[in-house]
Design a protein around this motif. Structure first.
Motif, mmCIF file in Angstrom:
data_model
loop_
_atom_site.group_PDB
_atom_site.id
_atom_site.type_symbol
_atom_site.label_atom_id
_atom_site.label_comp_id
_atom_site.label_asym_id
_atom_site.label_seq_id
_atom_site.Cartn_x
_atom_site.Cartn_y
_atom_site.Cartn_z
ATOM 1 N N ASP A 37 0.868 -1.171 0.000
ATOM 2 C CA ASP A 37 0.000 0.000 0.000
ATOM 3 C C ASP A 37 0.904 1.220 0.000
ATOM 4 N N GLY A 38 0.788 2.051 -1.030
ATOM 5 C CA GLY A 38 1.696 3.181 -1.189
ATOM 6 C C GLY A 38 1.685 4.153 -0.027
ATOM 7 N N VAL A 39 0.516 4.455 0.501
ATOM 8 C CA VAL A 39 0.411 5.407 1.607
ATOM 9 C C VAL A 39 1.074 4.825 2.855
ATOM 10 N N LYS A 40 0.796 3.561 3.109
ATOM 11 C CA LYS A 40 1.376 2.903 4.284
ATOM 12 C C LYS A 40 2.897 2.794 4.146
ATOM 13 N N LYS A 75 8.857 7.242 6.153
ATOM 14 C CA LYS A 75 8.990 8.495 6.906
ATOM 15 C C LYS A 75 9.372 8.223 8.365
ATOM 16 N N MET A 76 8.662 7.320 8.994
ATOM 17 C CA MET A 76 8.929 7.020 10.405
ATOM 18 C C MET A 76 10.298 6.348 10.573
ATOM 19 N N ASN A 88 9.828 -0.660 -3.360
ATOM 20 C CA ASN A 88 8.402 -1.019 -3.426
ATOM 21 C C ASN A 88 7.549 0.173 -3.833
ATOM 22 N N ILE A 89 7.850 1.352 -3.311
ATOM 23 C CA ILE A 89 7.111 2.554 -3.689
ATOM 24 C C ILE A 89 7.310 2.836 -5.180
ATOM 25 N N SER A 90 8.538 2.697 -5.651
ATOM 26 C CA SER A 90 8.806 2.912 -7.082
ATOM 27 C C SER A 90 8.054 1.904 -7.944
#
Length: 114
Positions: free
Chosen positions: A21-24, A30-31, A99-101
């Motif tokens: 999940d991109g947002v997750k 970030k964290m 994974n985001i890419s």
């Protein structure tokens, strides 16, 4: 320090068990990078202590650098632990970025109009 390391472990565990999940993933990244920044500050303090022990043992006690390094490793074991954990943490960050890419590429391929 252990509290932050536990938070990092929780983020990595959640990343390992979650769906893509991109947002997750973005939130995990970030964290994780924020906590790694905090750990780098702690690591630098321990590293200064570590280097001071080596300097003292070599210059004042006339030990060899290898022997002084061994004694510093015993006196400040956190240096080795933090070095290994931060290295692994940064590799997880790289995996999350990959994974985001992948998700971004997949999204762009699905939404293209040919």
């Amino acid at each position: 320090m252990n509290e932050v390391l536990n938070k990092i472990a929780d983020i990595i565990e959640d990343y390992n068990t979650s769906e893509l999940d991109g947002v997750k993933l973005n939130n995990h990244l970030k964290m994780l990078t924020s906590y790694l920044y905090y750990i780098e500050g702690i690591k630098s303090k321990y590293h200064q202590d570590y280097e001071a022990i080596i300097y003292d043992k070599v210059n004042n006690e006339k030990l060899s650098v290898a022997r002084a390094t061994n004694e510093a490793n015993v006196a400040v074991p956190e240096v080795y632990r933090l070095r290994k954990l931060t290295s692994a943490g940064y590799r997880v960050c790289d995996a999350i970025r990959s994974n985001i890419s992948f998700l971004k590429l997949e999204f762009n391929n699905v939404t293209k109009n040919y």
